[in-house]
Design an enzyme around this catalytic site. Sequence first.
Site, PDB file in Angstrom:
ATOM      1  N   CYS A 182      25.309  -0.077 -62.423  1.00  0.00           N
ATOM      2  CA  CYS A 182      25.217  -0.517 -61.060  1.00  0.00           C
ATOM      3  C   CYS A 182      25.566  -1.707 -60.746  1.00  0.00           C
ATOM      4  O   CYS A 182      26.754  -2.231 -60.760  1.00  0.00           O
ATOM      5  CB  CYS A 182      23.926   0.137 -60.458  1.00  0.00           C
ATOM      6  SG  CYS A 182      24.172   0.770 -58.962  1.00  0.00           S
ATOM      7  N   ARG A 241      25.849   5.910 -48.626  1.00  0.00           N
ATOM      8  CA  ARG A 241      25.530   5.399 -50.040  1.00  0.00           C
ATOM      9  C   ARG A 241      25.684   6.779 -50.741  1.00  0.00           C
ATOM     10  O   ARG A 241      25.673   7.833 -50.269  1.00  0.00           O
ATOM     11  CB  ARG A 241      24.008   5.001 -50.209  1.00  0.00           C
ATOM     12  CG  ARG A 241      23.718   3.635 -49.163  1.00  0.00           C
ATOM     13  CD  ARG A 241      22.352   3.270 -49.847  1.00  0.00           C
ATOM     14  NE  ARG A 241      22.375   2.870 -51.053  1.00  0.00           N
ATOM     15  CZ  ARG A 241      22.740   1.472 -51.486  1.00  0.00           C
ATOM     16  NH1 ARG A 241      23.075   0.680 -50.431  1.00  0.00           N
ATOM     17  NH2 ARG A 241      22.437   1.042 -52.666  1.00  0.00           N
ATOM     18  N   HIS A 250      21.280   5.083 -63.464  1.00  0.00           N
ATOM     19  CA  HIS A 250      19.954   4.634 -63.837  1.00  0.00           C
ATOM     20  C   HIS A 250      19.450   5.731 -64.270  1.00  0.00           C
ATOM     21  O   HIS A 250      19.979   6.919 -64.662  1.00  0.00           O
ATOM     22  CB  HIS A 250      19.322   4.509 -62.166  1.00  0.00           C
ATOM     23  CG  HIS A 250      19.807   3.348 -61.644  1.00  0.00           C
ATOM     24  ND1 HIS A 250      19.784   1.805 -62.093  1.00  0.00           N
ATOM     25  CD2 HIS A 250      20.666   3.232 -60.521  1.00  0.00           C
ATOM     26  CE1 HIS A 250      20.495   1.072 -61.074  1.00  0.00           C
ATOM     27  NE2 HIS A 250      20.948   1.968 -60.208  1.00  0.00           N
TER      28      HIS A 250
HETATM   29  N1  GLN Z   1      23.922  -3.201 -54.373  1.00  0.00           N
HETATM   30  C1  GLN Z   1      24.735  -2.481 -55.173  1.00  0.00           C
HETATM   31  C2  GLN Z   1      25.482  -1.323 -54.357  1.00  0.00           C
HETATM   32  O1  GLN Z   1      24.434  -0.820 -53.225  1.00  0.00           O
HETATM   33  C3  GLN Z   1      24.071  -2.102 -56.425  1.00  0.00           C
HETATM   34  C4  GLN Z   1      23.113  -0.973 -56.339  1.00  0.00           C
HETATM   35  C5  GLN Z   1      22.290  -0.687 -57.512  1.00  0.00           C
HETATM   36  O2  GLN Z   1      22.361  -1.794 -58.503  1.00  0.00           O
HETATM   37  N2  GLN Z   1      21.472   0.251 -57.605  1.00  0.00           N
HETATM   38  O3  GLN Z   1      26.441  -0.641 -54.411  1.00  0.00           O
END
Ligand code: GLN
Length: 234
Positions: free
Chosen positions: A95, A130, A194
């Site tokens: 990520c 998101r 993850h």
């Molecule tokens: N901050 C980054 C995003 O929102 C990575 C998020 C994460 O590592 N879960 O894309």
Amino acid sequence: MTMNLRVAHLYGDLMNTYGDIGNILTLRFYADQIGVTVTDQIISLEDDFKADDFDFAVFGGGQDFEQMVVAKDLPNKRDELIKFIEQNKPLIAVCGGYQMLGKYYVDASGRKLPGIHAMNHYTEQQHENRFIGDIEIQNEATGQKYHGFENHQGITFLGEDEHALGKVLKGYGNNGEDQTEGAVHKNTIGTYFHGPIMARNGNFSIHMMFEALQNKYPDYDFTELKTKVKPESY
Ligand code: GLN
């Protein structure tokens, strides 16, 4: 002969969303089964990173604030990280870590953070959205399916010299458009998974462990040891 894998946990005190440290615990779990020891060390802000000191690396995910802090330090480690990658040593970048290895990342507020361009992908901003939820992909080379959980604002597009870790069967992946998830360059794997990815995908973990071992001990025949370790599935 006692074998050992030395793991660099890159910015492990800052970049560790959803327990990405579990990737190291999983490596140790499988290494234990074949008598290989695993040592790990956090390499964080202002720490020296030397490619020759490590055999495996994990670079976890993070929130935009942490990514901004890390983006300032990462150029100091760029040359050695590229050396590590080009030596074919496994690096699992999740990520935020995945985003920072590419050309750039545009965060939720529109700020463009430079990556270190160790890989050729780039990450644009999604507008007030998101990608969150369970994800499943299929690795096109092996046919294996991998499971994970994604939560990212950024949308990533692959560049030259890299191919996807898998094709999206369920969820969003790199950008929600082209059905790709993750990026592979040599033994460096960038991914939005993850879970952590290694704990949930035993075949993948075992494969990466033997890549690291073969790289470190090129004269050793691992055929028999490979029969001694079985993937757990979750
Ligand atoms: N901050 C980054 C995003 O929102 C990575 C998020 C994460 O590592 N879960 O894309």
